[in-house]
Scaffold this motif. Structure first.
Motif, mmCIF file in Angstrom:
data_model
loop_
_atom_site.group_PDB
_atom_site.id
_atom_site.type_symbol
_atom_site.label_atom_id
_atom_site.label_comp_id
_atom_site.label_asym_id
_atom_site.label_seq_id
_atom_site.Cartn_x
_atom_site.Cartn_y
_atom_site.Cartn_z
ATOM 1 N N LYS A 1 27.991 38.556 7.538
ATOM 2 C CA LYS A 1 28.252 37.504 8.522
ATOM 3 C C LYS A 1 29.688 37.002 8.414
ATOM 4 C CE LYS A 1 26.579 32.965 10.045
ATOM 5 N NZ LYS A 1 25.598 31.874 9.781
ATOM 6 N N VAL A 2 30.183 36.848 7.185
ATOM 7 C CA VAL A 2 31.562 36.399 6.983
ATOM 8 C C VAL A 2 32.545 37.452 7.491
ATOM 9 C CG1 VAL A 2 33.331 35.929 5.232
ATOM 10 C CG2 VAL A 2 31.095 34.829 5.074
ATOM 11 N N ILE A 3 32.293 38.726 7.161
ATOM 12 C CA ILE A 3 33.188 39.787 7.619
ATOM 13 C C ILE A 3 33.216 39.834 9.137
ATOM 14 C CG2 ILE A 3 33.630 42.269 7.613
ATOM 15 C CD1 ILE A 3 32.307 42.368 4.835
ATOM 16 N N ARG A 4 32.054 39.720 9.752
ATOM 17 C CA ARG A 4 31.985 39.741 11.215
ATOM 18 C C ARG A 4 32.776 38.575 11.816
ATOM 19 N NH1 ARG A 4 27.007 40.488 11.580
ATOM 20 N NH2 ARG A 4 26.872 42.633 12.345
ATOM 21 N N SER A 5 32.749 37.427 11.142
ATOM 22 C CA SER A 5 33.455 36.247 11.655
ATOM 23 C C SER A 5 34.973 36.414 11.618
ATOM 24 C CB SER A 5 33.061 35.002 10.851
ATOM 25 O OG SER A 5 33.658 35.006 9.558
ATOM 26 N N LEU A 6 35.465 37.362 10.816
ATOM 27 C CA LEU A 6 36.911 37.580 10.701
ATOM 28 C C LEU A 6 37.459 38.429 11.838
ATOM 29 C CD1 LEU A 6 37.158 38.383 6.866
ATOM 30 C CD2 LEU A 6 37.574 36.180 7.993
ATOM 31 N N LYS A 7 36.583 39.081 12.578
ATOM 32 C CA LYS A 7 37.023 39.977 13.653
ATOM 33 C C LYS A 7 37.727 39.175 14.743
ATOM 34 C CE LYS A 7 35.144 43.283 17.031
ATOM 35 N NZ LYS A 7 36.001 44.448 16.786
ATOM 36 N N SER A 8 38.966 39.538 15.012
ATOM 37 C CA SER A 8 39.743 38.877 16.064
ATOM 38 C C SER A 8 40.893 39.792 16.455
ATOM 39 C CB SER A 8 40.306 37.532 15.581
ATOM 40 O OG SER A 8 41.363 37.734 14.658
ATOM 41 N N LYS A 9 41.622 39.410 17.490
ATOM 42 C CA LYS A 9 42.735 40.237 17.959
ATOM 43 C C LYS A 9 43.878 40.277 16.953
ATOM 44 C CE LYS A 9 44.731 36.439 20.705
ATOM 45 N NZ LYS A 9 45.927 36.239 19.878
ATOM 46 N N ASP A 10 43.878 39.333 16.004
ATOM 47 C CA ASP A 10 44.950 39.280 15.005
ATOM 48 C C ASP A 10 44.513 39.830 13.654
ATOM 49 O OD1 ASP A 10 46.801 38.014 16.769
ATOM 50 O OD2 ASP A 10 45.739 36.126 16.451
ATOM 51 N N SER A 11 43.281 40.245 13.536
ATOM 52 C CA SER A 11 42.744 40.688 12.247
ATOM 53 C C SER A 11 42.404 42.169 12.311
ATOM 54 C CB SER A 11 41.501 39.871 11.891
ATOM 55 O OG SER A 11 40.959 40.305 10.659
ATOM 56 N N THR A 12 43.080 42.967 11.490
ATOM 57 C CA THR A 12 42.863 44.413 11.440
ATOM 58 C C THR A 12 42.124 44.739 10.157
ATOM 59 O OG1 THR A 12 44.973 44.699 12.604
ATOM 60 C CG2 THR A 12 43.988 46.660 11.601
ATOM 61 N N MET A 13 41.021 45.479 10.256
ATOM 62 C CA MET A 13 40.192 45.725 9.084
ATOM 63 C C MET A 13 39.773 47.180 8.976
ATOM 64 S SD MET A 13 37.721 42.344 8.861
ATOM 65 C CE MET A 13 37.209 42.250 10.582
ATOM 66 N N ILE A 14 39.666 47.640 7.726
ATOM 67 C CA ILE A 14 39.075 48.936 7.404
ATOM 68 C C ILE A 14 37.900 48.659 6.479
ATOM 69 C CG2 ILE A 14 39.404 51.196 6.326
ATOM 70 C CD1 ILE A 14 42.370 50.973 6.942
ATOM 71 N N ILE A 15 36.725 49.118 6.863
ATOM 72 C CA ILE A 15 35.511 48.802 6.106
ATOM 73 C C ILE A 15 34.797 50.088 5.717
ATOM 74 C CG2 ILE A 15 33.346 47.505 6.087
ATOM 75 C CD1 ILE A 15 34.470 45.901 8.518
ATOM 76 N N VAL A 16 34.783 50.389 4.434
ATOM 77 C CA VAL A 16 33.940 51.462 3.925
ATOM 78 C C VAL A 16 32.557 50.862 3.701
ATOM 79 C CG1 VAL A 16 33.492 53.006 1.969
ATOM 80 C CG2 VAL A 16 35.817 52.750 2.849
ATOM 81 N N THR A 17 31.557 51.387 4.376
ATOM 82 C CA THR A 17 30.241 50.747 4.319
ATOM 83 C C THR A 17 29.119 51.752 4.449
ATOM 84 O OG1 THR A 17 28.846 49.031 5.340
ATOM 85 C CG2 THR A 17 30.239 50.328 6.820
ATOM 86 N N HIS A 18 27.972 51.386 3.873
ATOM 87 C CA HIS A 18 26.748 52.168 4.063
ATOM 88 C C HIS A 18 25.785 51.423 4.985
ATOM 89 C CE1 HIS A 18 25.831 49.412 0.734
ATOM 90 N NE2 HIS A 18 24.602 49.441 1.197
ATOM 91 N N GLU A 19 26.226 50.292 5.533
ATOM 92 C CA GLU A 19 25.401 49.500 6.449
ATOM 93 C C GLU A 19 25.630 49.994 7.876
ATOM 94 O OE1 GLU A 19 23.290 47.218 5.524
ATOM 95 O OE2 GLU A 19 23.859 46.950 3.418
#
Length: 269
Positions: free
Chosen positions: A195-213
């Motif tokens: 939920k916290v990671i999802r809340s960081l998603k924005s036009k100014d936030s670039t993310m790389i997520i290695v995940t098994h979800e």
């Protein structure tokens, strides 16, 4: 211009070739999820981007500037490596918080050391006040402002990971990287971190997520990379990856992963 451009990254340990030519680009504000079986090279790729491993071949550019090239004739200095790492914030699987420091101090320590290295004459009292204020804002963002004076051992695993996310944000990285951020958590604590990671998603936030979800990757990503045997087997939008997979390896991986996720949900229910 892409915020991140990765070209032909190779990495070998002893005689095992872990990465066999990785190429991709990432635009500012995009979320890229990397999925794949254990041993496919996902974590090694993140470690190469964060200068925790040195690629044998290839190059990495951030905002048009090459920050790593295997063709470079001179060795990078430790100071150059430290500066280049600042482009990336990395959240580890196992939190890696300093157990001897409070939550607040875990956030401010690296930022304070960085500022002191820039200006030895800086006003330390004023700097610490400024960093404390910024840290508290980030703790509010991840829902842990009331635990600022707690120590890591007093927090749940989910809370520790949220502190680790806030700490990574303290240095204002261009790209925030997550290495299996929920793999060390019990299933019931996974949701609070996602939920916290999802809340960081924005036009100014670039993310790389290695995940098994898989469900999370499908819902939050702009692009998804599926890695297998050290290469990018398939890359596309969530719709392309999950609804129209082309690779037999991807189809097999998704079948097993989604079945496992459903089994976990059934157990929790």
């Amino acid at each position: 211009m892409a915020v991140l451009e990765v070209k032909n990254i190779h990495k070998t340990f002893d005689k095992t070739e872990v990465l066999k030519g990785i190429d991709f680009t990432l635009e500012k504000g995009e979320v890229l999820s990397i999925i794949g079986s254990s041993g496919s090279g996902k974590t090694t790729l993140l470690r190469c981007l964060n200068f925790l491993e040195k690629p044998d071949l290839g190059s990495v550019s951030v905002e048009g500037k090459t920050i790593f090239s295997a063709d470079r004739k001179t060795k990078m200095s430790e100071n150059e490596i430290r500066q280049n790492r600042l482009h990336f914030g990395l959240v580890f699987q196992s939190f890696n918080l300093f157990p001897q420091y409070t939550v607040l101090r875990n956030l401010t320590l690296a930022a304070e050391l960085l500022e002191k290295s820039k200006d030895k004459q800086s006003d330390m009292a004023g700097l610490r006040k400024e960093l404390d204020e910024k840290a508290m804002q980030l703790l509010h963002k991840v829902g842990l402002a009331e635990r600022a004076d707690a120590y890591p051992c007093e927090l749940s695993g989910g809370q520790q990971q949220r502190v680790a996310i806030a700490r990574a944000l303290m240095l204002n990285p261009d790209i925030l990287c997550f290495d299996e951020p929920t793999s060390a958590l019990d299933p019931e604590l996974t949701g609070e971190v996602l939920k916290v990671i999802r809340s960081l998603k924005s036009k100014d936030s670039t993310m790389i997520i290695v995940t098994h979800e898989m469900s999370f990757a499908k819902s939050v990503s702009d692009q998804i990379i599926f890695m297998a045997d050290g290469v990018i087997e398939e890359i596309g939008t969530p719709e392309e990856i999950f609804e129209s997979p082309k690779s037999p390896k991807l189809r097999n991986f998704l079948s097993k992963s989604l079945e496992l996720e459903q089994n976990e949900k059934d157990v929790l229910c």
